[in-house]
Design a protein around this motif. Structure first.
Motif, PDB file in Angstrom:
ATOM      1  N   HIS A  13       0.859  -1.182   0.000  1.00 19.25           N
ATOM      2  CA  HIS A  13       0.000   0.000   0.000  1.00 19.25           C
ATOM      3  C   HIS A  13       0.892   1.228   0.000  1.00 19.25           C
ATOM      4  N   ASP A  14       1.253   1.660  -1.164  1.00 17.18           N
ATOM      5  CA  ASP A  14       2.150   2.801  -1.295  1.00 17.18           C
ATOM      6  C   ASP A  14       1.433   3.900  -2.069  1.00 17.18           C
ATOM      7  N   GLU A  15       0.500   4.509  -1.399  1.00 19.09           N
ATOM      8  CA  GLU A  15      -0.315   5.545  -2.026  1.00 19.09           C
ATOM      9  C   GLU A  15       0.188   6.909  -1.573  1.00 19.09           C
ATOM     10  N   GLY A  16       0.329   7.803  -2.499  1.00 23.23           N
ATOM     11  CA  GLY A  16       0.757   9.151  -2.162  1.00 23.23           C
ATOM     12  C   GLY A  16      -0.372   9.951  -1.544  1.00 23.23           C
ATOM     13  N   VAL A  17      -0.020  11.028  -0.922  1.00 23.26           N
ATOM     14  CA  VAL A  17      -1.026  11.916  -0.347  1.00 23.26           C
ATOM     15  C   VAL A  17      -1.027  13.214  -1.139  1.00 23.26           C
ATOM     16  N   ARG A  18      -2.138  13.884  -1.094  1.00 22.98           N
ATOM     17  CA  ARG A  18      -2.259  15.140  -1.825  1.00 22.98           C
ATOM     18  C   ARG A  18      -2.497  16.265  -0.831  1.00 22.98           C
ATOM     19  N   LEU A  19      -1.586  17.200  -0.842  1.00 24.37           N
ATOM     20  CA  LEU A  19      -1.708  18.394  -0.004  1.00 24.37           C
ATOM     21  C   LEU A  19      -1.936  19.594  -0.905  1.00 24.37           C
ATOM     22  N   ASP A  20      -2.704  20.528  -0.416  1.00 25.13           N
ATOM     23  CA  ASP A  20      -2.918  21.773  -1.137  1.00 25.13           C
ATOM     24  C   ASP A  20      -2.091  22.848  -0.438  1.00 25.13           C
ATOM     25  N   PRO A  21      -0.856  23.077  -0.917  1.00 25.90           N
ATOM     26  CA  PRO A  21       0.002  24.055  -0.243  1.00 25.90           C
ATOM     27  C   PRO A  21      -0.581  25.465  -0.302  1.00 25.90           C
ATOM     28  N   ASP A  22      -1.467  25.726  -1.269  1.00 30.36           N
ATOM     29  CA  ASP A  22      -2.081  27.051  -1.363  1.00 30.36           C
ATOM     30  C   ASP A  22      -2.918  27.359  -0.118  1.00 30.36           C
ATOM     31  N   ARG A  23      -3.525  26.350   0.463  1.00 30.96           N
ATOM     32  CA  ARG A  23      -4.305  26.576   1.686  1.00 30.96           C
ATOM     33  C   ARG A  23      -3.400  26.973   2.840  1.00 30.96           C
ATOM     34  N   LEU A  24      -2.233  26.331   2.927  1.00 28.41           N
ATOM     35  CA  LEU A  24      -1.291  26.717   3.979  1.00 28.41           C
ATOM     36  C   LEU A  24      -0.750  28.119   3.726  1.00 28.41           C
ATOM     37  N   VAL A  25      -0.451  28.415   2.479  1.00 25.16           N
ATOM     38  CA  VAL A  25       0.043  29.756   2.139  1.00 25.16           C
ATOM     39  C   VAL A  25      -1.013  30.794   2.498  1.00 25.16           C
ATOM     40  N   ALA A  26      -2.272  30.509   2.204  1.00 23.13           N
ATOM     41  CA  ALA A  26      -3.365  31.436   2.535  1.00 23.13           C
ATOM     42  C   ALA A  26      -3.478  31.623   4.045  1.00 23.13           C
ATOM     43  N   LEU A  27      -3.325  30.540   4.801  1.00 25.94           N
ATOM     44  CA  LEU A  27      -3.354  30.660   6.260  1.00 25.94           C
ATOM     45  C   LEU A  27      -2.240  31.579   6.753  1.00 25.94           C
TER      46      LEU A  27
ATOM     47  N   CYS B  43      -0.694  23.733  14.119  1.00 31.82           N
ATOM     48  CA  CYS B  43      -0.347  22.832  15.220  1.00 31.82           C
ATOM     49  C   CYS B  43      -1.599  22.293  15.908  1.00 31.82           C
ATOM     50  N   ARG B  44      -2.566  23.157  16.155  1.00 30.45           N
ATOM     51  CA  ARG B  44      -3.824  22.704  16.770  1.00 30.45           C
ATOM     52  C   ARG B  44      -4.550  21.725  15.864  1.00 30.45           C
ATOM     53  N   ALA B  45      -4.551  22.018  14.568  1.00 32.41           N
ATOM     54  CA  ALA B  45      -5.214  21.129  13.612  1.00 32.41           C
ATOM     55  C   ALA B  45      -4.529  19.771  13.568  1.00 32.41           C
ATOM     56  N   MET B  46      -3.216  19.762  13.574  1.00 32.03           N
ATOM     57  CA  MET B  46      -2.475  18.507  13.544  1.00 32.03           C
ATOM     58  C   MET B  46      -2.766  17.675  14.793  1.00 32.03           C
ATOM     59  N   GLU B  47      -2.792  18.326  15.942  1.00 34.86           N
ATOM     60  CA  GLU B  47      -3.123  17.622  17.182  1.00 34.86           C
ATOM     61  C   GLU B  47      -4.543  17.076  17.134  1.00 34.86           C
ATOM     62  N   GLU B  48      -5.462  17.881  16.615  1.00 37.75           N
ATOM     63  CA  GLU B  48      -6.860  17.461  16.488  1.00 37.75           C
ATOM     64  C   GLU B  48      -6.972  16.251  15.556  1.00 37.75           C
ATOM     65  N   LEU B  49      -6.284  16.296  14.432  1.00 40.10           N
ATOM     66  CA  LEU B  49      -6.346  15.201  13.473  1.00 40.10           C
ATOM     67  C   LEU B  49      -5.766  13.912  14.045  1.00 40.10           C
TER      68      LEU B  49
ATOM     69  N   LYS C  62     -13.417  17.707   8.017  1.00 38.21           N
ATOM     70  CA  LYS C  62     -13.497  19.178   7.995  1.00 38.21           C
ATOM     71  C   LYS C  62     -12.159  19.819   8.324  1.00 38.21           C
ATOM     72  N   VAL C  63     -11.524  19.340   9.385  1.00 36.13           N
ATOM     73  CA  VAL C  63     -10.241  19.922   9.803  1.00 36.13           C
ATOM     74  C   VAL C  63      -9.169  19.658   8.751  1.00 36.13           C
ATOM     75  N   ALA C  64      -9.124  18.443   8.228  1.00 39.71           N
ATOM     76  CA  ALA C  64      -8.120  18.104   7.212  1.00 39.71           C
ATOM     77  C   ALA C  64      -8.273  18.990   5.982  1.00 39.71           C
ATOM     78  N   GLU C  65      -9.503  19.212   5.574  1.00 38.34           N
ATOM     79  CA  GLU C  65      -9.744  20.048   4.402  1.00 38.34           C
ATOM     80  C   GLU C  65      -9.316  21.493   4.652  1.00 38.34           C
ATOM     81  N   GLN C  66      -9.543  21.989   5.854  1.00 34.50           N
ATOM     82  CA  GLN C  66      -9.202  23.373   6.178  1.00 34.50           C
ATOM     83  C   GLN C  66      -7.716  23.658   6.048  1.00 34.50           C
ATOM     84  N   ILE C  67      -6.884  22.659   6.325  1.00 38.61           N
ATOM     85  CA  ILE C  67      -5.441  22.914   6.231  1.00 38.61           C
ATOM     86  C   ILE C  67      -4.818  22.277   4.988  1.00 38.61           C
ATOM     87  N   GLY C  68      -5.662  21.861   4.044  1.00 37.51           N
ATOM     88  CA  GLY C  68      -5.151  21.426   2.754  1.00 37.51           C
ATOM     89  C   GLY C  68      -4.792  19.954   2.637  1.00 37.51           C
TER      90      GLY C  68
END
Length: 126
Positions: free
Chosen positions: A9-23, A37-43, A71-77
């Motif tokens: 199971h070697d599946e890549g992950v997709r991050l939206d760096p634009d969301r982090l840049v916007a934050l 950091c709060r989002a990561m702890e929550e996740l 919801k939290v994962a989507e908020q941080i990309g």
């Protein structure tokens, strides 16, 4: 003699760096760092919680945690993480225990990779 197949199971992950840049743009470096950091702890906590609820057979609590996790994962990309949490919700709503177990296992794999990817991305200059 039967041959044993090993699935990797070697599946890549997709991050939206634009969301982090916007934050970072909206909140500044210190504010964005706190939010991420709060989002990561929550996740991480929700992922552990979902597994515990699944083991206990508490489908309603598991679905609630998966919804919040998405919801939290989507908020941080963390797009892949959010999508797979949605897959867990759909399998749970359909009452398909086999699909639920499979998508939950996938959620754990993707979750670990996604959390590591965001930490790696935070180490880069934004």
């Amino acid at each position: 003699m039967a041959t044993l197949a090993v699935l990797r199971h070697d599946e890549g992950v997709r991050l939206d760096p634009d969301r982090l840049v916007a934050l970072y743009s909206d909140l500044g470096e210190a504010g964005a760092e706190q939010v991420v950091c709060r989002a990561m702890e929550e996740l991480a906590g929700r992922l552990t919680e979902i597994q515990r609820f699944a083991d206990d057979g508490d489908v309603a609590a598991m679905a609630r945690s998966a919804r919040l996790l998405a919801k939290v994962a989507e908020q941080i990309g963390m797009l892949t993480f959010a999508r797979v949490a949605g897959d867990v919700l759909r399998a749970t709503a359909a009452g398909d225990r086999t699909a639920q177990a499979a998508t939950l296992a996938r959620l754990v794999r993707i979750g670990d990779r996604s959390l590591n990817a965001v930490w790696d991305l935070r180490d880069m200059t934004i």
